[in-house]
Write a protein that holds these residues in place. Sequence first.
Motif, mmCIF file in Angstrom:
data_model
loop_
_atom_site.group_PDB
_atom_site.id
_atom_site.type_symbol
_atom_site.label_atom_id
_atom_site.label_comp_id
_atom_site.label_asym_id
_atom_site.label_seq_id
_atom_site.Cartn_x
_atom_site.Cartn_y
_atom_site.Cartn_z
ATOM 1 N N LEU A 84 0.844 -1.202 0.000
ATOM 2 C CA LEU A 84 0.000 0.000 0.000
ATOM 3 C C LEU A 84 0.878 1.251 0.000
ATOM 4 O O LEU A 84 0.806 2.083 0.912
ATOM 5 C CB LEU A 84 -0.958 -0.014 1.194
ATOM 6 C CG LEU A 84 -1.935 -1.203 1.247
ATOM 7 C CD1 LEU A 84 -2.762 -1.156 2.531
ATOM 8 C CD2 LEU A 84 -2.850 -1.199 0.030
ATOM 9 N N PRO A 90 -5.563 3.714 -4.181
ATOM 10 C CA PRO A 90 -5.970 2.542 -3.388
ATOM 11 C C PRO A 90 -5.903 1.229 -4.149
ATOM 12 O O PRO A 90 -5.802 0.162 -3.528
ATOM 13 C CB PRO A 90 -7.414 2.879 -2.983
ATOM 14 C CG PRO A 90 -7.870 3.907 -3.967
ATOM 15 C CD PRO A 90 -6.649 4.701 -4.324
ATOM 16 N N ARG A 249 -7.047 -3.249 5.382
ATOM 17 C CA ARG A 249 -6.614 -3.714 4.064
ATOM 18 C C ARG A 249 -5.213 -4.326 4.144
ATOM 19 O O ARG A 249 -4.916 -5.325 3.492
ATOM 20 C CB ARG A 249 -6.634 -2.553 3.059
ATOM 21 C CG ARG A 249 -8.007 -1.963 2.852
ATOM 22 C CD ARG A 249 -7.970 -0.782 1.891
ATOM 23 N NE ARG A 249 -7.991 -1.236 0.509
ATOM 24 C CZ ARG A 249 -7.153 -0.851 -0.426
ATOM 25 N NH1 ARG A 249 -6.164 0.004 -0.137
ATOM 26 N NH2 ARG A 249 -7.264 -1.290 -1.669
#
Length: 326
Positions: A84, A90, A249
């Motif tokens: 990330l 994203p 995430r």
Amino acid sequence: MTEKMASVVRRAVRAATWAPSVHNTQPWSFGVDGDEIALRADSDRRLRLCDPSGRESLISCGAALMNVRLALRALGYEPRVRVLPDPDRPALLATVRPGVAMMADVEARLLYGEVERRRTHRAGFTRLPVPEPLLEVLVAEAGGEGARLTPVRSEVAVRVLAAVTCAAQDVQSQDRLLSLEVVRWARPPGSSRGDGVPAEGYPRVPRRTRPHFAQRDYAHGHPWGSDADQFLSVSTGVVAVLTTKGDSRQDWIMAGQALQRVLLRASAHGLSAAFHTQALEMFHLREFLRQELCSQEYPQMIMRLGITFDDSGGVRRPVTEVLEER
């Protein structure tokens, strides 16, 4: 970039495409710029009803990231990974570069050799026992990636997991739109598609194990499926749950890497895995399992491990379909 490095990068991307994914959706794409590999989530392949948060999609992509890491180490390079890396992008899940040249990692080469051999199983297992020392190795593999793999020793807990899996499957099977979403990823016999679940990838007439863990209905009324192992697939196998302390995430990507490392190690020792995610796709059932069976950790995967003689093939999209090179 040298021709040798270009070959290394391409082999790493090819390895990534062989990662397991929910319904074999293969929810990823890759970009290569010089020697940098970018792993991206493909939102068009996310399950909007089964997986609205994208949790299962990111677990799948985490498994692909593990394959990239193993491929680079097996080919003699220390992977430099950023997970990330850009909050403003994203869909960009990770970037990986081949770092310092190193002696090819023996363990990485062993696991890399299983990347294209590993298969998801969708039936019962033989009665051959899973060695306890091997289970301990699998637990350690998951722990090394920041997740927890817990073989479920309690018969009561196994019955609970089986019951919530069957309950979730029954509820989902009554949801027409959700059922159609599953059917979208079912491949009829003779299909040339490079994604989805092949008709030979599950039994035509599944034998019930005790306790019984419900399977997805990919055939949906069609006489599809395989007759292989019908008289041998009688055991539930060892039930295990993969959990993480958090549920972000980043945790999902971490869970995917841990899961794939466990699966490849299991494959190297002749074990296969069957996945059961139905209950984890329903918030209240997942929360029930977190509080009652998972010591407040977040369940990311319910699986069964065992020995099977199933040798069905796998299907994947070609690298050219998922890779963008600059």
